[in-house]
Design an enzyme around this catalytic site. Structure first.
Site, PDB file in Angstrom:
ATOM      1  CG  ASP A  65      -2.075   0.907   1.130  1.00 49.42           C
ATOM      2  OD1 ASP A  65      -1.873   2.120   0.966  1.00 49.42           O
ATOM      3  OD2 ASP A  65      -3.212   0.399   1.185  1.00 49.42           O
ATOM      4  CB  SER A 136      -8.350  13.733 -13.190  1.00 52.34           C
ATOM      5  OG  SER A 136      -9.614  13.689 -13.807  1.00 52.34           O
ATOM      6  CE1 TYR A 160     -10.044  10.608  -8.850  1.00 50.87           C
ATOM      7  CE2 TYR A 160     -11.387  11.764 -10.459  1.00 50.87           C
ATOM      8  CZ  TYR A 160     -10.282  10.999 -10.158  1.00 50.87           C
ATOM      9  OH  TYR A 160      -9.412  10.610 -11.154  1.00 50.87           O
ATOM     10  CE  LYS A 164      -6.410  11.415  -9.155  1.00 50.81           C
ATOM     11  NZ  LYS A 164      -5.232  10.562  -9.025  1.00 50.81           N
ATOM     12  CG  ASN A 191     -13.677  11.491 -20.527  1.00 50.41           C
ATOM     13  OD1 ASN A 191     -13.347  12.668 -20.466  1.00 50.41           O
ATOM     14  ND2 ASN A 191     -14.760  11.036 -19.918  1.00 50.41           N
ATOM     15  CG  LEU A 212     -20.577   6.499 -22.696  1.00 52.84           C
ATOM     16  CD1 LEU A 212     -22.074   6.286 -22.485  1.00 52.84           C
ATOM     17  CD2 LEU A 212     -20.332   7.660 -23.663  1.00 52.84           C
ATOM     18  CB  VAL A 229     -28.507   8.637 -23.275  1.00 55.70           C
ATOM     19  CG1 VAL A 229     -27.833   9.922 -23.752  1.00 55.70           C
ATOM     20  CG2 VAL A 229     -28.103   7.448 -24.138  1.00 55.70           C
TER      21      VAL A 229
END
Ligand code: NAD
Ligand code: UD1
Length: 353
Positions: A65, A136, A160, A164, A191, A212, A229
């Site tokens: 870890d 990200s 999240y 980052k 992505n 997606l 969608v």
């Protein structure tokens, strides 16, 4: 002698593909992973694809870890004692599910932020100060303009994203507090999708996919009945959300480019978008995946998902200028390779759900 790199989270989706690219380029790797969101089988397949022994000199594996300073100290000490110290770290290990980060914020701050801090302290103690970090595009939150430049405001909208952004800030502070010491690249992925063209490694989400691409491919292979969608009234060409999808092999090559840029240049903190500069809507993805797979993708138009933006597309010009990297693969390539993986491994690395 080969250059040796520590890869945290190297059994995961992006890490496993990056391992192949680096092994094929002649690097020696040690993967540190706790397998909390991945399978050792991914590394067995990496070894086979790159034609190296599993857990040999070129691809060593350590279950552990990043939050454990003793494990890290032992790894760096053993590497130095063997005369083959790590020249750099590529740090993929982390948690990435937006919804889970809302439910368990302390867990995300612990793994993503405290884990990165523990890793940085071990690197510093062992004078290994070259780092490629998985950031990200989520740090941009709702972008004010697209395509998005690296100079756009950092305004995350969920834990999240904040985790980052916090690590990026920690890296910026490290660079300004100890100038001319660290070589750091923070890579803001758009992505990541697709799979290795062999179809042997790919994305293997646990449970029902939030994103997606894995959802669409699981519909195509018959694991899910129908795609929902999220929104058909966005201000886009067909009303569905538009994203900048990047083939994971392009992304893997982006890590090699970032690593080699850092190793060949002086200390710096470089922040780069890794994206294609092109956008595809949800329905563009459905149509492309359907064409690649020959399968119908049933879908229903439903309400927008909270927290979504209409359009996120990278301005990838800095990566082109500084890393000499740009995407080479198209949406068609992404769907072909993603389908090869999904069709050959309908349950991912597991035998059953
Ligand atoms: P992944 O979950 O497939 O890989 C992460 C790996 O880290 C897994 O193998 C997991 O077991 C390991 N790991 C998690 N916690 C750990 C810990 N405490 N110690 C050691 N290992 C640990 O995710 P991925 O898609 O390959 O993403 C890699 C990185 O890129 C992550 O940091 C993620 O936040 C970031 N990222 C991913 C995306 C995406 O859409 N996939 C987008 C932007 C950024
Ligand atoms: C999501 C995360 C983002 C993270 C990224 C990782 C949210 C709000 N954002 O981004 O923080 O960095 O994943 O890749 O979770 N869609 C559907 N049906 C689905 C799934 C998605 O229509 O079942 C649509 C979404 O509304 C969006 C597009 O598909 O328009 C892409 O969604 P997704 O793959 O989840 O990625 P992001 O929303 O860009």
């Amino acid at each position: 002698m080969s250059r040796r790199v520590l890869i945290t989270g190297g059994a995961g989706f992006i890490g496993s593909h990056t391992c192949i690219v680096l092994l094929e380029a002649g690097y020696d790797l040690l993967v540190l992973d706790n397998f909390s969101n991945s399978s050792p089988e991914a590394l067995a397949r990496v070894a086979s694809l790159a034609d190296v022994p599993l857990d040999g000199q070129q691809l060593q594996i350590k279950r552990g870890d990043i939050r454990d300073p003793i494990t890290l100290d032992e790894l760096f000490s053993a590497a130095a004692a063997s005369g083959r110290p790590f020249e750099a770290v590529i740090h993929f290990a982390g948690l990435k599910a937006v919804g889970e980060s809302v439910e368990k914020p302390l867990f995300y701050w612990d793994v993503n932020v405290a884990g990165s801090r523990t890793l940085l302290a071990a690197m510093d103690a062992h004078a290994c100060r070259t780092l490629v970090f998985s950031s990200s595009a989520t740090v941009y939150g709702y972008p004010e303009t697209v395509p998005i430049l690296e100079s756009a405001p950092i305004q995350p909208i969920n834990p999240y994203g904040f985790s980052k952004a916090a690590v990026e800030q920690m890296l910026a502070d490290l660079n300004s507090g100890t100038p001319n010491t660290w070589r750091i690249a923070s890579l803001r992925y758009f992505n990541p999708v697709g799979a290795h063209p062999s179809g042997q490694i790919g994305e293997d989400p646990l449970g029902i996919p939030n994103n997606l691409f894995p959802f669409v491919s699981q519909v195509a292979v018959g694991r899910r009945a129908q795609l929902r969608v999220f929104g058909s009234d966005w201000p886009t060409h067909d009303g569905t959300g538009v994203r900048d999808y990047v083939h994971v092999m392009d992304l893997a090559e982006g890590h090699k480019a970032a690593l080699e840029t850092l190793l060949s240049q002086g200390p710096q903190h470089l922040t780069c978008n890794l994206g294609s500069g092109d956008g595809a809507s949800v329905l563009d993805v459905v149509n492309a995946f359907s064409a690649a797979s020959g399968q119908g993708i049933p879908y229903a138009l439903v309400d927008r998902r909270p927290g979504d933006a209409a359009v996120t597309i990278a301005d990838p010009s800095r990566a082109a200028d500084i890393l000499q990297w740009r995407t080479k693969r198209t949406l068609t390539d992404i769907c072909r390779d993603g389908w090869a993986w999904q069709r050959a491994n309908p349950m991912g690395y597991r035998q059953s759900e």
